[in-house]
Design an enzyme around this catalytic site. Sequence first.
Site, short mmCIF file in Angstrom:
data_model
loop_
_atom_site.label_atom_id
_atom_site.label_comp_id
_atom_site.label_asym_id
_atom_site.label_seq_id
_atom_site.Cartn_x
_atom_site.Cartn_y
_atom_site.Cartn_z
N CYS A 38 77.90 86.44 81.47
CA CYS A 38 79.28 86.97 81.41
C CYS A 38 80.10 86.29 80.32
O CYS A 38 80.26 85.07 80.31
CB CYS A 38 79.93 86.77 82.78
SG CYS A 38 81.70 87.14 82.79
N LYS A 65 77.76 90.23 95.61
CA LYS A 65 78.64 89.08 95.84
C LYS A 65 78.30 88.26 97.08
O LYS A 65 78.35 88.78 98.18
CB LYS A 65 80.09 89.58 95.95
CG LYS A 65 80.55 90.42 94.78
CD LYS A 65 81.94 90.96 94.99
CE LYS A 65 82.31 92.04 93.98
NZ LYS A 65 82.19 91.71 92.60
N VAL A 78 83.40 86.64 88.55
CA VAL A 78 83.16 85.39 87.85
C VAL A 78 83.87 85.48 86.50
O VAL A 78 83.98 86.57 85.95
CB VAL A 78 81.64 85.12 87.64
CG1 VAL A 78 80.97 84.82 88.95
CG2 VAL A 78 80.94 86.26 86.91
N GLU A 90 90.46 84.15 86.84
CA GLU A 90 90.96 84.73 85.58
C GLU A 90 90.70 83.73 84.45
O GLU A 90 91.33 82.66 84.36
CB GLU A 90 92.45 85.10 85.64
CG GLU A 90 92.71 86.38 86.42
CD GLU A 90 91.92 87.58 85.89
OE1 GLU A 90 91.78 87.72 84.65
OE2 GLU A 90 91.42 88.36 86.71
N SER A 91 89.77 84.12 83.58
CA SER A 91 89.27 83.18 82.57
C SER A 91 90.39 82.56 81.71
O SER A 91 90.38 81.35 81.47
CB SER A 91 88.24 83.87 81.68
OG SER A 91 88.76 85.06 81.13
N1 LIG Z 1 89.72 89.41 83.97
C1 LIG Z 1 88.58 88.64 84.45
C2 LIG Z 1 87.32 89.45 84.21
C3 LIG Z 1 86.09 88.78 84.84
C4 LIG Z 1 84.98 89.82 85.06
O1 LIG Z 1 85.24 91.02 85.06
N2 LIG Z 1 83.73 89.35 85.26
C5 LIG Z 1 82.66 90.27 85.56
C6 LIG Z 1 81.33 89.78 85.02
S1 LIG Z 1 81.30 89.79 83.23
C7 LIG Z 1 82.51 90.38 87.07
O2 LIG Z 1 82.63 89.39 87.77
N3 LIG Z 1 82.23 91.60 87.56
C8 LIG Z 1 82.01 91.85 88.96
C9 LIG Z 1 82.64 93.14 89.42
O3 LIG Z 1 83.11 93.90 88.57
O4 LIG Z 1 82.66 93.38 90.63
C10 LIG Z 1 88.56 87.28 83.75
O5 LIG Z 1 89.05 87.18 82.63
O6 LIG Z 1 88.05 86.30 84.35
#
Ligand SMILES: N[C@@H](CCC(=O)N[C@@H](CS)C(=O)NCC(=O)O)C(=O)O
Length: 271
Positions: A38, A65, A78, A90-91
């Site tokens: 990711c 999850k 994540v 939130e990264s």
């Molecule tokens: N806005 C979030 C985006 C994080 C995100 O979307 N991560 C993806 C993996 S790249 C995820 O966990 N996806 C799981 C899902 O969509 O349920 C951030 O910046 O942390």
Amino acid sequence: MPSHPDSNLHSNATGLAAKTVEAHSSEQPLKLYSGWFCPFVQRVWLILEEKKIPYQYIEVNPYNKPESLLKLNPRGLVPTLQYDKKPLYESNVICEFLEDAYPDHRTKLLPSDPYEKARCRIWCDFCTSRIIPAFHRFLQCQERGEGLDEKRREFLETLKEFAKEMDGEGPYFLGRESCLVDFVVGPWAVRLWAFDHFKEGGLGIPEEGKGGEDEMVWARWNKWATAMGDRKSVQETTSDREHYLPIYQRYANDTAQSELAKATRSGRGVP
Ligand SMILES: N[C@@H](CCC(=O)N[C@@H](CS)C(=O)NCC(=O)O)C(=O)O
């Protein structure tokens, strides 16, 4: 409910990233719930590595999850961090949090001058609100010819706009030293090979000497992208390309269109 197509993606980091995972497998109060693939995770992971903050790496599949993740972050995304037994996600928020919570850990990520600090935040936001959406519109474009060229142009425009804001000398956004902006954008820069692999005509950044009026802008972009690709923390949080391929393959063909639309509407990202 049918399982998410990414629920059976490769289960763990490989290559140099696997060594980093191994080095951070023992119990620590600060825990990073991560997915090796990711780019949002990689933002945070890079900063933990750059700042040499002690952390425990915990691999989870956010498309399948586990309870441990959902307990911390009800959306089950994540990166999720556990700090002092409390959750954070939130990264972009986590990255700034690490800067504030570990002030003695250098590299310093944001300038102390208030204007320069605010300018860095604008370009972090530019990455999230402009570069990443254009990246996905290009990667997922199912058209060929003019339709694809338009998405490619639109994406390259965002990269040029970003490159024009960089310090003239570099190699990093602010000059000789790296900063938050570099680590926020970097994870997508090191995934640009996906366009050459999956899209007719490839990424389309002109070769040296063929950039016309944009020659200097592309030279600056290339200097930055090379410095990022060469950076130890970037290499040591990147897995073997062969394991990213099936993920991007799926996003580059039409099977993932509706997932991307849904994810974008709800503020989630896709790899
Ligand atoms: N806005 C979030 C985006 C994080 C995100 O979307 N991560 C993806 C993996 S790249 C995820 O966990 N996806 C799981 C899902 O969509 O349920 C951030 O910046 O942390």
